[in-house]
Design an enzyme around this catalytic site. Structure first.
Site, PDB file in Angstrom:
ATOM      1  CD  GLU A 140      -2.417   5.630  -1.440  1.00 60.10           C
ATOM      2  OE1 GLU A 140      -2.345   5.073  -3.364  1.00 60.10           O
ATOM      3  OE2 GLU A 140      -4.024   4.952  -1.773  1.00 60.10           O
ATOM      4  CG  HIS A 175      -0.713  -3.342  -3.420  1.00 65.32           C
ATOM      5  ND1 HIS A 175      -0.155  -4.439  -4.869  1.00 65.32           N
ATOM      6  CD2 HIS A 175      -1.459  -2.185  -4.093  1.00 65.32           C
ATOM      7  CE1 HIS A 175      -0.400  -3.205  -6.084  1.00 65.32           C
ATOM      8  NE2 HIS A 175      -1.207  -1.915  -5.385  1.00 65.32           N
TER       9      HIS A 175
END
Length: 482
Positions: free
Chosen positions: A210, A234
Site C-alpha cells: 500500500e 489476507h
C-alpha cells in the site's frame, strides 16, 4: 428469493465506504435478488429519511464511476431503512426481531460491521432474542480477534448461537476476481497443474503493498500492526489458494478442507527462525507520488515512540511432498513505493540452455490490484547476432476487465451476494482462521520478548533493505529488483 440484510454498525466507515457502495453496484447491475430490504442499525438517532440523506452525502466520496445518479439513488434508497439499536439492550433486539418478522423473508443476513470485541455480545443477544433460526446467517468482518485465544473465544460464542454453516467469516481478498481465478487457473485447465510442484517452481512471492499511510486510523492500527492486519488473514488465504491440493469437488467444505491442510503444513516458527526469516519495519518520513509524507510516529493518534510494525516480510515453506524445499515469501507494508497486490510464481530455469548467455526463468504474475489480470512471462526469438539466435523477454497479458467488461463484480459485491445466496466457498471456516492465528503466534511472542528488530524504512521505498536480503539469501529477488 426474499431477503433482509442488516448492517450492525450502520453509520460506520466500513458500511458507507465499502458495503453500501458494493450493494448499490449489485443493484445497478441487476444482480441483487428482488424483494429485498437493507436495514442499517446503530446508536445514532436517525429516521429512515435522515439516514438515506446522510448516506447520499457519503456517496459523494465514492469513486466517480461508482456514484449513483439522483434517480438511481432514489430507487436504491427505497430498499434502505434505519433503526436505532443499543447493542447492550435486549429490548432493542426484540424490536429488530419484530421488524424482521413483518414479512418473514426467506433469508436474513446479519452483517457485523462493528469492532470485533462486540461480536460476542451481539451474538449472545441475537441468540437470546431467537434471531438465530435456520434462515439466519451472520457475517463476521475481520479482524476476528487479536490473537489465538481471543479468536477462539469469539468462535466459541458464535458456535453457541449459530451453526458453522450459518457463520460467514469474510476476507474481502477472497472476493477479488483474480483470486477466484486461481481456482479456475489451476483446476479448470490442464496447462499449469502438472507444473504446480517443487520440481518446476523455484519460489512463490506474495506482495500486498500500500502507498497510503495509516491516515486517521493511527490508534486502531497501532493496536493491530501489519502482521495481524494483512499477513494473518489476507496473505495466508492467498497462500492456501496457491498451495492447496485439488479438492474433490467445488463444495465449500471440500475447498476449505484443502486450505486447512496447507495451513497445518506451514513450517512452524521458533524464536531463532523468527530472527532469521521475519523482517519488520516502520516507515519514516519520505516522498510518495512526488509528495512529502510524514513518518509513522508523526501520524495522527499514533503514540510517541510506538514500536508497531507497518511492514512485514517473511520466508516460510509448506512441508509436504508437493512443495518441500520451495520458499514462499510474503510481504506487506504501508507507505511503500506503489499500491500493488500480486502473486508471482517463479519457475525454475531450463536444465540446459542452448542460447548463449540466456537462461531467464519463466514466471506467472497474478495481479490483484490496482488491476486484475494474469501475465505469463516467456522468452521469444528476437533474431540473430550473426552467429546465434537471440532471445528477448515477452509476456502474455490477460486483463480481466477488458476480457470480461460486462461481468465484473467487486470483491465486497461478490461476497455480499454470496452471503445472501448462502454460498460459503469464499468465506473462512473457524478452524482455518484459528490455525492461521496459531501459526503467527510465535512471531508475536518473539516480538513481545524482544522488540529490538524493528527496522526503519523511508516512505516511498519498498521497505527495509533486510527484506531484499531475505530473498537474496536464497539467490532470488523481489519483482521490482529484477
Amino acid at each position: 428469493m426474499s431477503f433482509d440484510l442488516v448492517f450492525f454498525g450502520g453509520t460506520g466507515d466500513l458500511t458507507w465506504r465499502k458495503l453500501m457502495p458494493a450493494l448499490f453496484q449489485a443493484f445497478r447491475h441487476g444482480k441483487l435478488p428482488p424483494n429485498g430490504r437493507i436495514l442499517a442499525v446503530a446508536r445514532d438517532d436517525h429516521s429512515d429519511e435522515r439516514y438515506r440523506a446522510w448516506l447520499k452525502e457519503r456517496f459523494q466520496e465514492v469513486d466517480t464511476p461508482k456514484r449513483p445518479t439522483d434517480e438511481e439513488f432514489a430507487r436504491f434508497a427505497e430498499l434502505i431503512f434505519y433503526r436505532r439499536v443499543d447493542l447492550s439492550q435486549p429490548a432493542h433486539y426484540q424490536a429488530l426481531k419484530s421488524w424482521l418478522a413483518e414479512r418473514n423473508a426467506d433469508t436474513a443476513v446479519l452483517y457485523l460491521a462493528t469492532s470485533p470485541h462486540l461480536f460476542p455480545v451481539i451474538c449472545e443477544q441475537l441468540g437470546a432474542a431467537g434471531l438465530n433460526g435456520p434462515h439466519v446467517r451472520v457475517v463476521l468482518e475481520k479482524p476476528l480477534g487479536h490473537d489465538l485465544r481471543s479468536a477462539q473465544e469469539i468462535n466459541r460464542v458464535v458456535r453457541s448461537v449459530f451453526t458453522e454453516n450459518q457463520a460467514f467469516r469474510i476476507d474481502h481478498y477472497l472476493g477479488k476476481p483474480s483470486v477466484q481465478n486461481l481456482m479456475a487457473l489451476r483446476f479448470g485447465n490442464a496447462l499449469f497443474e502438472p507444473l504446480w510442484r517443487r520440481e518446476c517452481i523455484a519460489n512463490i512471492q506474495i506482495t500486498l503493498a500500500e502507498s497510503i499511510g495509516v491516515g486517521t486510523r493511527g490508534d486502531f492500527y497501532d493496536r493491530t500492526g501489519a502482521l495481524r492486519d494483512m499477513i494473518q488473514n489476507h496473505a495466508l488465504q492467498l497462500l492456501t489458494m496457491i498451495a492447496m491440493e485439488p479438492p474433490s469437488s467445488s463444495d465449500a467444505d471440500a475447498i476449505r478442507d484443502e486450505k486447512l491442510k496447507v495451513l497445518r503444513s506451514l513450517k512452524p516458527f521458533t524464536p531463532e527462525s523468527v530472527a532469521r526469516d521475519v523482517v519488520r519495519g516502520q516507515y519514516r518520513a519520505g516522498t510518495v507520488d512526488g509528495q512529502p509524507v510524514p513518518g509513522y510516529l508523526e501520524e495522527a493518534k499514533v503514540p510517541p515512540n510506538s514500536r508497531c510494525e507497518t511492514f512485514v516480510a517473511l520466508r516460510t515453506e509448506v512441508q509436504n511432498w508437493r512443495w518441500a524445499g520451495v520458499p514462499f515469501y510474503l510481504r506487506t507494508g504501508k507507505r511503500l513505493a506503489a499500491r500493488d497486490a500480486q502473486i508471482v510464481v517463479n519457475f525454475r530455469p531450463t536444465p540446459h540452455s542452448i542460447f548463449p548467455g540466456i537462461n531467464q526463468p519463466n514466471k506467472l504474475v497474478i495481479k490483484l490490484q490496482p488491476e486484475d489480470g494474469l501475465e505469463l512471462h516467456l522468452l521469444a526469438a528476437k533474431g540473430t547476432d550473426g552467429q546465434h539466435e537471440t532471445l528477448s523477454p515477452v509476456f502474455l497479458d490477460l486483463d480481466f476487465d477488458k476480457a470480461f467488461p460486462t461481468d465484473r463484480v467487486g470483491a465486497y459485491e461478490r461476497l455480499l451476494l454470496d452471503a445472501i445466496a448462502g454460498r460459503l466457498n469464499l468465506f473462512v471456516r473457524s478452524d482455518e482462521q484459528e490455525q492461521a492465528w496459531r501459526w503467527v503466534e510465535p512471531i508475536l511472542e518473539a516480538w513481545r520478548r524482544d522488540d529490538s528488530g524493528l527496522r526503519s524504512y523511508k516512505a516511498g521505498s519498498w521497505g527495509p533493505p533486510a527484506a531484499s536480503a531475505l530473498v537474496a539469501r536464497d539467490g532470488f529477488t523481489w519483482p521490482e529488483e529484477q
